[in-house]
Design a protein around this motif. Structure first.
Motif, PDB file in Angstrom:
ATOM      1  N   PRO A 240     -23.015  72.853   1.088  1.00 31.91           N
ATOM      2  CA  PRO A 240     -22.211  71.312   1.012  1.00 31.91           C
ATOM      3  C   PRO A 240     -23.220  70.307   0.692  1.00 31.91           C
ATOM      4  O   PRO A 240     -24.207  70.440   1.738  1.00 31.91           O
ATOM      5  N   ALA A 241     -22.904  69.376   0.275  1.00 31.30           N
ATOM      6  CA  ALA A 241     -23.660  68.120   0.297  1.00 31.30           C
ATOM      7  C   ALA A 241     -22.801  66.967   0.235  1.00 31.30           C
ATOM      8  O   ALA A 241     -21.760  66.856  -0.239  1.00 31.30           O
ATOM      9  N   PHE A 242     -23.091  66.021   1.420  1.00 34.21           N
ATOM     10  CA  PHE A 242     -22.423  64.617   1.765  1.00 34.21           C
ATOM     11  C   PHE A 242     -22.636  63.683   0.680  1.00 34.21           C
ATOM     12  O   PHE A 242     -23.822  63.781   0.124  1.00 34.21           O
ATOM     13  N   THR A 243     -21.833  62.898   0.424  1.00 39.86           N
ATOM     14  CA  THR A 243     -22.131  61.881  -0.657  1.00 39.86           C
ATOM     15  C   THR A 243     -22.967  60.667  -0.155  1.00 39.86           C
ATOM     16  O   THR A 243     -23.778  59.965  -0.659  1.00 39.86           O
ATOM     17  N   GLN A 244     -22.876  60.677   1.431  1.00 36.55           N
ATOM     18  CA  GLN A 244     -23.876  59.693   1.923  1.00 36.55           C
ATOM     19  C   GLN A 244     -24.615  60.237   3.095  1.00 36.55           C
ATOM     20  O   GLN A 244     -24.015  61.331   3.879  1.00 36.55           O
ATOM     21  N   ALA A 245     -25.681  59.938   3.333  1.00 34.01           N
ATOM     22  CA  ALA A 245     -26.424  60.297   4.443  1.00 34.01           C
ATOM     23  C   ALA A 245     -25.973  59.938   5.690  1.00 34.01           C
ATOM     24  O   ALA A 245     -25.976  60.551   6.694  1.00 34.01           O
ATOM     25  N   VAL A 246     -25.587  58.407   5.834  1.00 35.01           N
ATOM     26  CA  VAL A 246     -25.322  57.862   6.954  1.00 35.01           C
ATOM     27  C   VAL A 246     -24.086  57.122   6.480  1.00 35.01           C
ATOM     28  O   VAL A 246     -24.004  56.389   5.481  1.00 35.01           O
ATOM     29  N   TYR A 247     -22.902  57.282   6.871  1.00 35.54           N
ATOM     30  CA  TYR A 247     -21.627  56.302   7.018  1.00 35.54           C
ATOM     31  C   TYR A 247     -21.414  55.324   7.913  1.00 35.54           C
ATOM     32  O   TYR A 247     -21.488  55.369   9.296  1.00 35.54           O
ATOM     33  N   HIS A 248     -21.174  53.994   7.431  1.00 35.20           N
ATOM     34  CA  HIS A 248     -21.020  53.060   8.328  1.00 35.20           C
ATOM     35  C   HIS A 248     -19.516  52.453   8.211  1.00 35.20           C
ATOM     36  O   HIS A 248     -19.045  52.450   7.126  1.00 35.20           O
ATOM     37  N   THR A 249     -19.288  52.062   9.418  1.00 37.14           N
ATOM     38  CA  THR A 249     -17.811  51.102   9.342  1.00 37.14           C
ATOM     39  C   THR A 249     -17.709  50.277  10.830  1.00 37.14           C
ATOM     40  O   THR A 249     -18.488  50.326  11.614  1.00 37.14           O
ATOM     41  N   SER A 250     -17.053  49.138  10.475  1.00 39.84           N
ATOM     42  CA  SER A 250     -16.958  48.277  11.549  1.00 39.84           C
ATOM     43  C   SER A 250     -15.384  48.081  11.886  1.00 39.84           C
ATOM     44  O   SER A 250     -14.777  47.690  10.820  1.00 39.84           O
ATOM     45  N   VAL A 251     -14.881  48.033  13.097  1.00 40.02           N
ATOM     46  CA  VAL A 251     -13.519  48.250  13.393  1.00 40.02           C
ATOM     47  C   VAL A 251     -13.561  46.935  14.640  1.00 40.02           C
ATOM     48  O   VAL A 251     -14.515  47.047  15.418  1.00 40.02           O
ATOM     49  N   ARG A 260      -6.762  55.017  10.507  1.00 43.66           N
ATOM     50  CA  ARG A 260      -7.904  55.697   9.718  1.00 43.66           C
ATOM     51  C   ARG A 260      -8.844  54.861   9.708  1.00 43.66           C
ATOM     52  O   ARG A 260      -8.929  53.566   9.179  1.00 43.66           O
ATOM     53  N   LEU A 261     -10.217  55.178  10.383  1.00 36.23           N
ATOM     54  CA  LEU A 261     -11.247  54.599  10.415  1.00 36.23           C
ATOM     55  C   LEU A 261     -12.326  54.627   9.118  1.00 36.23           C
ATOM     56  O   LEU A 261     -13.046  53.471   8.929  1.00 36.23           O
ATOM     57  N   LEU A 262     -12.444  55.930   9.141  1.00 38.76           N
ATOM     58  CA  LEU A 262     -13.554  56.396   8.078  1.00 38.76           C
ATOM     59  C   LEU A 262     -13.102  57.978   7.293  1.00 38.76           C
ATOM     60  O   LEU A 262     -12.361  58.605   8.094  1.00 38.76           O
ATOM     61  N   MET A 263     -13.819  58.032   6.112  1.00 40.06           N
ATOM     62  CA  MET A 263     -13.415  59.228   5.747  1.00 40.06           C
ATOM     63  C   MET A 263     -14.699  59.843   5.050  1.00 40.06           C
ATOM     64  O   MET A 263     -15.380  59.069   4.302  1.00 40.06           O
ATOM     65  N   VAL A 264     -15.277  60.705   5.506  1.00 37.03           N
ATOM     66  CA  VAL A 264     -16.473  61.464   5.200  1.00 37.03           C
ATOM     67  C   VAL A 264     -15.934  62.611   3.945  1.00 37.03           C
ATOM     68  O   VAL A 264     -15.034  63.192   4.084  1.00 37.03           O
ATOM     69  N   LYS A 265     -17.031  62.743   2.889  1.00 39.15           N
ATOM     70  CA  LYS A 265     -16.778  63.605   1.935  1.00 39.15           C
ATOM     71  C   LYS A 265     -18.180  64.545   1.582  1.00 39.15           C
ATOM     72  O   LYS A 265     -19.165  63.982   1.358  1.00 39.15           O
ATOM     73  N   ALA A 266     -17.859  65.738   1.513  1.00 37.18           N
ATOM     74  CA  ALA A 266     -19.057  66.869   1.184  1.00 37.18           C
ATOM     75  C   ALA A 266     -18.421  67.302   0.079  1.00 37.18           C
ATOM     76  O   ALA A 266     -17.288  68.306  -0.040  1.00 37.18           O
ATOM     77  N   MET A 267     -19.362  67.793  -0.930  1.00 35.52           N
ATOM     78  CA  MET A 267     -19.103  68.612  -1.957  1.00 35.52           C
ATOM     79  C   MET A 267     -19.751  69.764  -2.130  1.00 35.52           C
ATOM     80  O   MET A 267     -21.077  70.009  -1.820  1.00 35.52           O
ATOM     81  N   ASP A 268     -19.171  70.745  -2.649  1.00 36.95           N
ATOM     82  CA  ASP A 268     -19.844  72.385  -2.670  1.00 36.95           C
ATOM     83  C   ASP A 268     -19.454  72.684  -3.983  1.00 36.95           C
ATOM     84  O   ASP A 268     -18.249  73.069  -4.289  1.00 36.95           O
ATOM     85  N   ARG A 330     -25.137  68.117   7.177  1.00 34.63           N
ATOM     86  CA  ARG A 330     -24.730  67.072   8.101  1.00 34.63           C
ATOM     87  C   ARG A 330     -25.022  65.742   7.658  1.00 34.63           C
ATOM     88  O   ARG A 330     -25.902  65.608   6.926  1.00 34.63           O
ATOM     89  N   ALA A 331     -24.179  64.966   8.431  1.00 31.27           N
ATOM     90  CA  ALA A 331     -24.284  63.504   7.961  1.00 31.27           C
ATOM     91  C   ALA A 331     -24.169  62.768   9.337  1.00 31.27           C
ATOM     92  O   ALA A 331     -23.359  63.018  10.193  1.00 31.27           O
ATOM     93  N   LYS A 332     -24.716  61.294   9.549  1.00 29.97           N
ATOM     94  CA  LYS A 332     -24.265  60.542  10.645  1.00 29.97           C
ATOM     95  C   LYS A 332     -23.232  59.447  10.108  1.00 29.97           C
ATOM     96  O   LYS A 332     -23.243  59.037   9.079  1.00 29.97           O
ATOM     97  N   VAL A 333     -22.448  59.251  11.448  1.00 34.21           N
ATOM     98  CA  VAL A 333     -21.316  58.335  11.373  1.00 34.21           C
ATOM     99  C   VAL A 333     -21.705  57.080  12.213  1.00 34.21           C
ATOM    100  O   VAL A 333     -21.776  57.506  13.478  1.00 34.21           O
TER     101      VAL A 333
END
Length: 810
Positions: A240-251, A260-268, A330-333
């Motif tokens: 699998p491969a994430f669309t972003q290496a690091v996901y950022h969000t501010s709440v 819902r704060l954030l949604m991560v996405k990985a493609m295979d 893996r990806a960081k959030v």
């Protein structure tokens, strides 16, 4: 140019040196201690009394106490030993989490010096926590064609301790296919990785089991284990491969739960089970795992517990995506929490005093105030103020400390108590504030003298007053309180006509009532001028005085005093001359009199009370002049006696009389000759006059007696006739007491009083017959009604007149 650069460099070095010196002095001013965590209550931390330069017993005497921000008191003072001790069990991990150093700061207040001493206690970590893994077992799927040298990241262990007591190393159980390699992370932590040493053969061994052990560096060493299960699968050549290496969000920290704060996405790109991706947390803190929820199929991250900016400003997470064949990515959030103004400022007041005297000087300290806001930025910036127009102000100290001091002198008589409202306000939106109230009592000092309502008093009192009579009452008011307002009255000593004032009047020291000690005499003095003093019971006592005028009112207590004519000292009467040829209105003499009273009481009137020859002389009503009323006749006596009365207009009126003789003659020798002739014939004239007077009185008495007898006879006859007519019907029923006897008749007799005036110096004498006073009312037994008054016959009155005229002719 080189010299200028060199000078600038020297200046920078000097400024840096001064800054470092100030920093060292600030650090040197703190008192530092250290104590291990998990110690028992009352554990010795340091000798605070010694460090403050005090004896242990002075801690209570000088009001030494701990002032801290926190709601939980971690340390306490032992007044007996003067030491700083723990107030309970201290958990370093609860206070400071993973911080390298755990410092607890507070201040020690010495009340009598009004000084704060900062204290810093370092909490030393002990090895009281075992390294732990978030999961008890982890499973990996590896393709059997995985090349040797492939690295598989393993979950990291967690140890809440710090330093050498924290997690130090990992160990993998021995096996022929895998080895352990720990990589140093960016934050200094070790990241364990499992390295494939030799190819896998699913047909040879489909599942491999390992044990990963984490060790800390404490003494004794503590460890935690993680079971690893590796399943060998068929070939899956696309991870699998994430669309972003690091996901950022501010709440914001007040985000609703379930948002819902954030949604991560990985493609295979693989197909089937090899292309189905599932998501999971990797190496996440226990608390974070409870705060956030990750949907394993959609990759949606939502909140399931409230966020707190004051606890975490950024929540770091690592998300792992794994396909059906076991390939992972893996990806960081990073979830950044935005602070909102949800914490009101906290105000802590260390009150120094609750009552101050009204002469408290400006700048005196009333209380210490500490303000703290848990928010950050503008939300945590606070300001402190007091409301109202009060004689106080707030002075800001370091580290959000304030002190409340007096700004000007207070006046208890205007305000005896102040309710001071201290308001702490932050700069957030919306603004939050906290109010705290301080009650301050202003005690009295003796700064107000007694005050009389008026500057001058006047009162009036009648003379001849009784001793001890109340004259007047004065009252002074003192604006102070208690003994400072207790007023005592006194009399300022003075003299009146050489006599001490205190012998005339006195004053009640408690009530201010003036009393007369003697009876006042208007003729002696008309007013009293005195000063009264009122002084309070303060220390020192204050006083004031007031003038009082007592006016004595006159009473008619003095009879007129006749100054002229003066009576001779031998007891005889004075003699005034009147010529025989005096015409009517001739001034014979003048009676001169004075009255010591005043006003209406001294107004005098004169009248002729008695004269030997009535109608011959007249006296002026207001002048007292004695004048002839008619011309003198030859028949007028040569010697006339006059009695003049002098009367004032007081209430009641008082009078005096003077008797003097008026000699009718043209010269003094003639007066003497006339007096000698009068003396030689006086014996014969007096005896003849007396005989005639006795005969006249006897005749009048006989006539009166005859009249009374005749009247009595007529009354008896009429009564007898009426009784005879009614005797047949009434006589038998009447008692004997109803008859009128001789005693009853006597009640009708009239009483005569005769006043005979015999004068040897007058040619005529007077016989005065006053009107008879009859008790002549008879009560009829039959009717009970009053009869008519008996009247004296007119003939008898005429006889009286004739007799009187005859006596005058004599």
């Amino acid at each position: 140019m080189a010299i200028r650069v060199k000078v600038l460099g020297c200046r920078r070095l000097v400024l840096l040196f001064l800054f470092l010196r100030l920093l060292l002095e600030a650090q040197a001013g703190k008192i530092r201690y250290s104590v291990s965590e998990e110690t028992d209550k009352g554990f010795f931390v340091g000798n605070i009394a010694k460090d403050l330069g005090l004896q242990p017993q002075e801690l209570m005497e000088r009001g030494v106490r701990i002032v801290s921000r926190g709601r939980k008191q971690l340390f306490a003072l032992n007044p007996r030993s003067g030491s700083l001790v723990t107030a309970g069990r201290i958990d370093r991990e609860e206070l400071c989490a993973q911080s390298a150093r755990c410092l607890v700061s507070f201040s020690v207040l010495v009340e009598d010096k009004m000084k704060l001493f900062p204290v810093e206690v370092e909490i030393i970590d002990i090895n009281d926590n075992t390294p732990e893994f978030q999961l008890e077992e982890v499973e990996f799927k590896m393709n059997e064609i995985t090349a040797p040298g492939t690295r598989i990241p393993l979950p990291s262990g967690q140890d809440l301790d710090v330093g050498m007591n924290s997690l130090q190393s990992y160990q993998l159980s021995s096996n022929p296919h895998f080895s352990l390699d720990a990589q140093q992370g960016s934050d200094g932590s070790q990241q364990p990785e499992m390295v494939l040493q030799s190819p896998l053969d699913r047909e040879e061994e489909a599942v491999h089991h390992f044990l990963l052990t984490a060790f800390d560096g404490g003494n004794p060493t503590r460890s935690g284990t993680l079971r690893i299960r590796v399943q060998v699968v068929d070939v899956n050549d696309n991870p699998p491969a994430f669309t972003q290496a690091v996901y950022h969000t501010s709440v914001p920290e007040n985000v609703p739960l379930g948002t819902r704060l954030l949604m991560v996405k990985a493609m295979d790109p693989d197909e089937g089970a090899n292309g189905e991706v599932t998501y999971s947390f990797h190496n996440i803190d226990h608390k974070m795992a409870q705060i956030f929820h990750l949907d394993s199929y959609t990759g949606e991250i939502s909140s399931q517990e409230p966020l707190d900016f004051e606890e975490y400003t950024i929540y770091p997470m690592e998300i792992q995506a794994q396909d059906g064949a076991g390939l992972m990515a893996r990806a960081k959030v990073l979830v950044k929490v935005l602070d909102i103004n949800d914490n009101a400022p906290e105000v802590t007041i260390t009150s120094v005093t609750t009552s101050v005297p009204e002469n408290f000087p400006p700048g005196a300290i009333i209380a210490f105030i500490s303000v703290h806001d848990q928010d950050s930025g503008d939300n945590g910036q606070t300001s402190c103020s007091i409301s109202g127009n009060l004689p106080f102000k707030l002075e800001k100290l370091d580290d959000n400390y304030y002190r409340l001091v007096t700004e000007k002198t207070m006046d208890r008589e205007l305000t005896s108590q102040y309710n001071i409202t201290v308001t702490a306000t932050d700069q957030g939106t919306p603004t939050l504030s906290t109010e705290t109230h301080i009650s301050l009592q202003v005690t009295d000092i003796n700064d107000n003298p007694p005050v009389f309502p008026r500057d001058f008093y006047s009162t009036y009192i009648l003379e001849n007053n009784p001793r001890g009579a109340s004259i007047f009452c004065v009252t002074a008011h003192d604006a102070d309180s208690i003994e400072n307002a207790q007023v005592t009255y006194s009399l300022v000593e003075d003299t009146i006509q050489g006599v001490p004032l205190s012998s005339y009047v006195s004053i009640n020291s408690d009530t201010g009532v003036l009393y007369a000690l003697r009876s006042f005499d208007y003729e002696q003095f008309q007013d009293l001028q005195l000063r009264l003093m009122a002084h309070d019971s303060g220390d020192p006592p204050l006083s004031s005085n007031v003038s009082v005028s007592i006016f004595v009112l006159d009473q008619n207590d003095n009879t007129p005093e006749i100054l002229y004519p003066a009576l001779p000292t031998d007891g005889s009467t004075g003699v005034e001359l009147a010529p025989r040829s005096a015409e009517p209105g001739y001034l014979v003499t003048k009676v001169v009199a004075v009255d010591r009273d005043s006003g209406q009481n001294s107004w005098l009137s004169y009248r002729l009370l008695k004269a030997s020859e009535p109608g011959l002389f007249a006296v002026g009503l207001h002048t007292g002049e004695v004048r002839t009323a008619r011309a003198l006749l030859d028949r007028d006596a040569l010697k006339q006696s006059l009695v003049v009365a002098v009367q004032d207009h007081g209430q009641p009126p008082l009078s005096a009389t003077i008797m003097f003789t008026v000699a009718v003659a043209d010269s003094i020798p003639e007066v003497l000759a006339d007096l000698d002739s009068i003396e030689t014939s006086s014996h014969w004239d007096n005896s003849s006059f007396t005989l005639h007077l006795v005969v006249a009185v006897a005749a009048v008495s006989c006539v009166f007696l005859a009249f009374v007898i005749a009247l009595l006879v007529l009354r008896l006859r009429r009564w007898h006739r009426l009784r005879a007519q009614t005797s047949a019907s009434v006589l038998a029923g009447l008692p004997t007491s109803h008859f009128v006897g001789v005693d009853g008749v006597r009640a009708f007799l009239q009483t005569y009083s005769h006043e005979v005036s015999l004068t040897a110096d007058s040619r005529g004498s007077h016989v005065i017959f006053p009107q008879p006073n009859y008790a002549d009312t008879l009560i009829s037994q039959e009717s009970g009604e009053k009869k008519d008054f008996l009247s004296v016959p007119q003939s008898l009155l005429e006889d009286k007149k004739e007799t009187f005229s005859q006596v005058n002719l004599l």
